[in-house]
Design a protein around this motif. Structure first.
Motif, PDB file in Angstrom:
ATOM      1  N   SER A 118       0.821  -1.212   0.000  1.00 21.08           N
ATOM      2  CA  SER A 118       0.000   0.000   0.000  1.00 21.08           C
ATOM      3  C   SER A 118       0.855   1.262   0.000  1.00 21.08           C
ATOM      4  CB  SER A 118      -0.963   0.004   1.193  1.00 21.08           C
ATOM      5  OG  SER A 118      -0.264  -0.069   2.409  1.00 21.08           O
ATOM      6  N   THR A 119       2.015   1.225   0.651  1.00 20.51           N
ATOM      7  CA  THR A 119       2.916   2.379   0.611  1.00 20.51           C
ATOM      8  C   THR A 119       3.404   2.611  -0.809  1.00 20.51           C
ATOM      9  OG1 THR A 119       3.665   2.103   2.896  1.00 20.51           O
ATOM     10  CG2 THR A 119       5.106   3.335   1.423  1.00 20.51           C
ATOM     11  N   SER A 120       3.773   1.537  -1.493  1.00 17.72           N
ATOM     12  CA  SER A 120       4.267   1.658  -2.859  1.00 17.72           C
ATOM     13  C   SER A 120       3.203   2.222  -3.790  1.00 17.72           C
ATOM     14  CB  SER A 120       4.728   0.286  -3.365  1.00 17.72           C
ATOM     15  OG  SER A 120       5.170   0.369  -4.694  1.00 17.72           O
ATOM     16  N   ALA A 214       5.687  16.244   6.742  1.00 21.94           N
ATOM     17  CA  ALA A 214       4.400  15.541   6.733  1.00 21.94           C
ATOM     18  C   ALA A 214       3.870  15.263   8.137  1.00 21.94           C
ATOM     19  CB  ALA A 214       4.536  14.223   5.973  1.00 21.94           C
ATOM     20  N   LEU A 215       4.722  15.381   9.150  1.00 19.03           N
ATOM     21  CA  LEU A 215       4.318  15.023  10.510  1.00 19.03           C
ATOM     22  C   LEU A 215       3.159  15.853  11.069  1.00 19.03           C
ATOM     23  CD1 LEU A 215       7.548  14.080  12.511  1.00 19.03           C
ATOM     24  CD2 LEU A 215       5.519  12.675  12.108  1.00 19.03           C
ATOM     25  N   PRO A 216       3.094  17.165  10.806  1.00 19.72           N
ATOM     26  CA  PRO A 216       1.968  17.933  11.371  1.00 19.72           C
ATOM     27  C   PRO A 216       0.603  17.376  10.984  1.00 19.72           C
ATOM     28  CG  PRO A 216       3.681  19.425  10.626  1.00 19.72           C
ATOM     29  CD  PRO A 216       4.075  18.053  10.160  1.00 19.72           C
ATOM     30  N   ILE A 217       0.361  17.180   9.697  1.00 17.52           N
ATOM     31  CA  ILE A 217      -0.944  16.649   9.285  1.00 17.52           C
ATOM     32  C   ILE A 217      -1.059  15.182   9.672  1.00 17.52           C
ATOM     33  CG2 ILE A 217      -0.200  16.018   6.945  1.00 17.52           C
ATOM     34  CD1 ILE A 217      -3.633  17.460   8.028  1.00 17.52           C
ATOM     35  N   ALA A 218       0.072  14.466   9.710  1.00 16.30           N
ATOM     36  CA  ALA A 218       0.045  13.058  10.100  1.00 16.30           C
ATOM     37  C   ALA A 218      -0.371  12.898  11.557  1.00 16.30           C
ATOM     38  CB  ALA A 218       1.413  12.416   9.863  1.00 16.30           C
ATOM     39  N   ALA A 324       0.016  16.239   2.955  1.00 22.57           N
ATOM     40  CA  ALA A 324       1.305  15.633   3.315  1.00 22.57           C
ATOM     41  C   ALA A 324       2.285  15.654   2.153  1.00 22.57           C
ATOM     42  CB  ALA A 324       1.092  14.202   3.805  1.00 22.57           C
ATOM     43  N   VAL A 325       1.851  15.236   0.977  1.00 21.31           N
ATOM     44  CA  VAL A 325       2.772  15.183  -0.162  1.00 21.31           C
ATOM     45  C   VAL A 325       3.031  16.566  -0.740  1.00 21.31           C
ATOM     46  CG1 VAL A 325       2.117  12.829  -0.728  1.00 21.31           C
ATOM     47  CG2 VAL A 325       0.922  14.720  -1.836  1.00 21.31           C
ATOM     48  N   THR A 326       2.110  17.506  -0.529  1.00 18.48           N
ATOM     49  CA  THR A 326       2.305  18.866  -1.011  1.00 18.48           C
ATOM     50  C   THR A 326       3.364  19.599  -0.192  1.00 18.48           C
ATOM     51  OG1 THR A 326       0.078  19.086  -1.926  1.00 18.48           O
ATOM     52  CG2 THR A 326       1.179  21.113  -1.290  1.00 18.48           C
ATOM     53  N   MET A 327       3.392  19.343   1.103  1.00 23.28           N
ATOM     54  CA  MET A 327       4.326  20.039   1.975  1.00 23.28           C
ATOM     55  C   MET A 327       5.755  19.486   1.872  1.00 23.28           C
ATOM     56  SD  MET A 327       2.364  22.305   3.080  1.00 23.28           S
ATOM     57  CE  MET A 327       3.554  23.128   4.144  1.00 23.28           C
ATOM     58  N   ALA A 328       5.915  18.286   1.310  1.00 25.70           N
ATOM     59  CA  ALA A 328       7.234  17.673   1.199  1.00 25.70           C
ATOM     60  C   ALA A 328       7.867  17.998  -0.148  1.00 25.70           C
ATOM     61  CB  ALA A 328       7.122  16.158   1.363  1.00 25.70           C
ATOM     62  N   LEU A 335       8.587   9.138   1.162  1.00 24.13           N
ATOM     63  CA  LEU A 335       8.739   9.169   2.614  1.00 24.13           C
ATOM     64  C   LEU A 335       7.587   9.915   3.269  1.00 24.13           C
ATOM     65  CD1 LEU A 335      10.611   8.282   4.899  1.00 24.13           C
ATOM     66  CD2 LEU A 335      11.789  10.485   4.702  1.00 24.13           C
ATOM     67  N   ALA A 336       7.132  10.992   2.636  1.00 23.11           N
ATOM     68  CA  ALA A 336       6.001  11.743   3.179  1.00 23.11           C
ATOM     69  C   ALA A 336       4.739  10.886   3.191  1.00 23.11           C
ATOM     70  CB  ALA A 336       5.764  13.012   2.357  1.00 23.11           C
ATOM     71  N   THR A 337       4.544  10.118   2.129  1.00 21.64           N
ATOM     72  CA  THR A 337       3.383   9.226   2.058  1.00 21.64           C
ATOM     73  C   THR A 337       3.443   8.172   3.152  1.00 21.64           C
ATOM     74  OG1 THR A 337       3.221   9.536  -0.338  1.00 21.64           O
ATOM     75  CG2 THR A 337       2.098   7.627   0.596  1.00 21.64           C
ATOM     76  N   SER A 338       4.615   7.555   3.332  1.00 25.40           N
ATOM     77  CA  SER A 338       4.735   6.530   4.368  1.00 25.40           C
ATOM     78  C   SER A 338       4.584   7.136   5.761  1.00 25.40           C
ATOM     79  CB  SER A 338       6.088   5.802   4.251  1.00 25.40           C
ATOM     80  OG  SER A 338       7.160   6.641   4.602  1.00 25.40           O
ATOM     81  N   THR A 339       5.088   8.357   5.959  1.00 24.66           N
ATOM     82  CA  THR A 339       4.932   9.033   7.249  1.00 24.66           C
ATOM     83  C   THR A 339       3.465   9.238   7.577  1.00 24.66           C
ATOM     84  OG1 THR A 339       7.048  10.199   6.998  1.00 24.66           O
ATOM     85  CG2 THR A 339       5.454  11.155   8.538  1.00 24.66           C
TER      86      THR A 339
END
Length: 403
Positions: A118-120, A214-218, A324-328, A335-339
Motif C-alpha cells: 500500500s505504501t508503494s 508531513a508530521l503535522p498533518i500526520a 502531506a505530499v504537497t508540503m514535502a 517518505l512523506a506518504t509513508s509518514t
C-alpha cells in the motif's frame, strides 16, 4: 478528461485504483471480523481480541517505516509486486493457526505485506496525478478504498453468517491474488536516487524514517485513525449489545455512499479554496458522527451517523494525504506518504488495544463519547500544526512533478 494540459484518467491511474481496491478489500474483509473470530476460536478477552484485529496494522506500520525509506532503492514496482505476493500467501495461512499466538504472528506478517504494497501504490500514484490536480486525483484514487469499505464488511458478515471463516480466508486470498494480477499490468513511475541519497542509504536517523514536513498533518491522522478504529473494530459488538445489528450494517453502507459522493468534489474544493475549507468541516462532521454513535437511541440514528462519519473521516483521509505530499519536496514524496500512513496506522493499530481495555470501564457509549471529544480537540490541534499557515495552492514546496 484534461485540465491544464495534463491528463488525469490514464490507464495507469485506473489500474492503480483497481489494485488499491482489492488490497483494501482484503483489509476490510478481515479487520471487521478478526476480533469476533479471536473470541470464538480462542476464547480471548475483548482487549486481546482488539489486538488480534489491530496487530495487522502494527505489522503494516513497521513495514511502512522501511518502505518509505527504501522505496526508490528497491524500485516501486518491485516493492509492490513483492508485497502483493506475500500478501496473497499470508492470507492462506489463517486456517493453519492453532493458537492465539499463531494467529497474531500471521496477522503481523500479513500486515507487513499490506504496509509494503500500500505504501508503494499510494506513493507511486502521486506521480500519475498532475500536480495542480493533486487534491482531486487523490480523492478519486481514494474512492477505491471507499468501495472496499462498503463491500468488505458486508461480504465478511455474509460469509461468516452463511459459510465459514475458512471460506472467508480463501476469499481474502483470492482478492489479494486479483490485486497481484492487476498490478502486473501496471507501470509505475520510478525515481532514481541521487548519489547523495545512495551515500545515506543505510543511515536511519529520524528524518530518514519520518518526514518532518508531513508530521503535522500526520499527527491529526493518528487521532483520527484511533477514533475510526473504535468504529471499525467494535461497532458490531456494540450493535449486538444494543440489538442494532442491522443498523450497523446500514452504517457502513451509508458511510461508503457518502464518502463516494464527497470524493467527487472534496478534492476540487481543496484545490480551489485551500485546505482549511475542507479540513475544519470534516473534523467537525466526524465529531458529530461519533457523538451520534455514542447516543444512538435507535437504528435510524446509528445509520444516520454514517453520513457524518463519511463526510468526516472518509473525506479526511485523501485531503490529508494531499497536504502531506504537497508540503514535502519532490524527492521525499515516498517518505512523506509513508509518514502519513505510519501515523494513521499507528492510531488504527493501537486504538483497538487501548479502547478494548477502556470498554469495561466506560462501556461502549462512554468510549464513543470520549472519542467524539478527542476529535473536537483535534480541530484545535489542526489549527496550530497547519491551519494557521498561509500559502497559495500551486506554490507549495512540492511543485515539481514527482518522478
Amino acid at each position: 478528461m484534461t485540465r491544464g494540459g495534463q491528463k488525469l484518467w490514464t490507464t495507469g491511474f485506473v489500474l492503480a485504483i483497481i489494485t488499491n481496491f482489492f488490497v483494501f478489500l482484503v483489509f476490510y474483509l478481515l479487520m471487521t471480523t478478526m476480533a469476533l473470530y479471536a473470541v470464538e476460536q480462542f476464547s480471548v478477552s475483548d482487549s486481546s481480541a482488539g489486538f488480534a484485529s489491530g496487530s495487522f496494522v502494527v505489522g503494516a506500520l513497521v513495514a511502512r517505516i522501511f518502505s518509505g525509506k527504501f522505496l526508490d532503492f528497491i524500485g516501486r514496482r518491485k516493492l509492490l509486486l513483492g508485497g502483493l505476493a506475500l500478501f496473497t500467501a499470508a492470507a492462506l495461512l489463517y486456517p493453519l493457526a492453532d493458537s492465539f499466538a499463531g494467529l497474531l504472528a500471521i496477522r503481523l506478517v500479513h500486515g507487513a505485506a499490506f504496509g509494503a504494497a500500500s505504501t508503494s501504490i499510494s506513493a507511486s500514484v502521486m506521480g500519475l496525478i498532475p500536480v495542480h490536480r493533486r487534491g482531486e486525483g487523490t480523492g478519486y484514487f481514494g474512492i477505491s478504498t471507499t468501495l472496499a469499505t462498503a463491500v468488505g464488511p458486508f461480504l465478511a458478515v455474509l460469509i461468516v453468517d452463511s459459510m465459514t471463516y475458512d471460506f472467508l480466508f480463501l476469499a481474502s486470498a483470492a482478492c489479494a491474488a486479483l490485486a497481484l494480477i492487476v498490478a502486473l499490468m501496471l507501470k509505475l513511475p520510478e525515481r532514481t536516487p541521487t548519489p547523495a541519497e545512495r551515500a545515506r542509504k543505510w543511515r536511519l536517523r529520524f528524518t530518514d524514517i519520518l518526514d518532518p514536513a508531513a508530521l503535522p498533518i500526520a499527527s491529526i491522522m493518528f487521532v483520527a485513525g484511533a477514533s475510526y478504529a473504535g468504529i471499525l473494530t467494535f461497532i458490531n459488538s456494540y450493535a449486538k449489545s444494543e440489538n442494532l445489528v442491522a443498523a450497523a450494517s446500514a452504517f457502513f453502507l451509508v458511510y461508503a455512499a457518502v464518502v463516494l459522493v464527497s470524493r467527487l468534489f472534496m478534492g476540487r474544493l481543496q484545490d480551489t479554496y485551500g485546505d482549511n475549507a475542507v479540513i475544519y468541516p470534516t473534523l467537525v462532521s466526524f465529531a458529530v458522527g461519533l457523538a451520534l454513535v455514542a447516543w444512538a437511541p435507535n437504528a435510524f440514528v446509528l445509520a444516520a451517523a454514517g453520513v457524518f462519519v463519511g463526510i468526516g473521516f472518509g473525506a479526511l483521509v485523501p485531503t490529508g494525504q494531499a497536504i502531506a505530499v504537497t508540503m514535502a519536496p519532490p524527492h521525499r514524496i515516498g517518505l512523506a506518504t509513508s509518514t502519513y500512513f505510519i501515523m494513521m496506522d499507528a492510531g488504527v493499530g493501537l486504538g483497538p488495544l487501548v479502547l478494548g481495555a477502556l470498554i469495561p470501564v466506560t462501556g461502549f457509549h462512554g468510549m464513543y463519547w470520549l472519542l467524539a471529544g478527542c476529535i473536537v480537540a483535534t480541530t484545535a490541534l489542526y489549527h496550530f500544526v497547519h491551519g494557521h499557515k498561509r500559502y497559495r495552492r500551486g506554490a507549495e514546496p512540492a511543485t515539481g512533478t514527482p518522478a
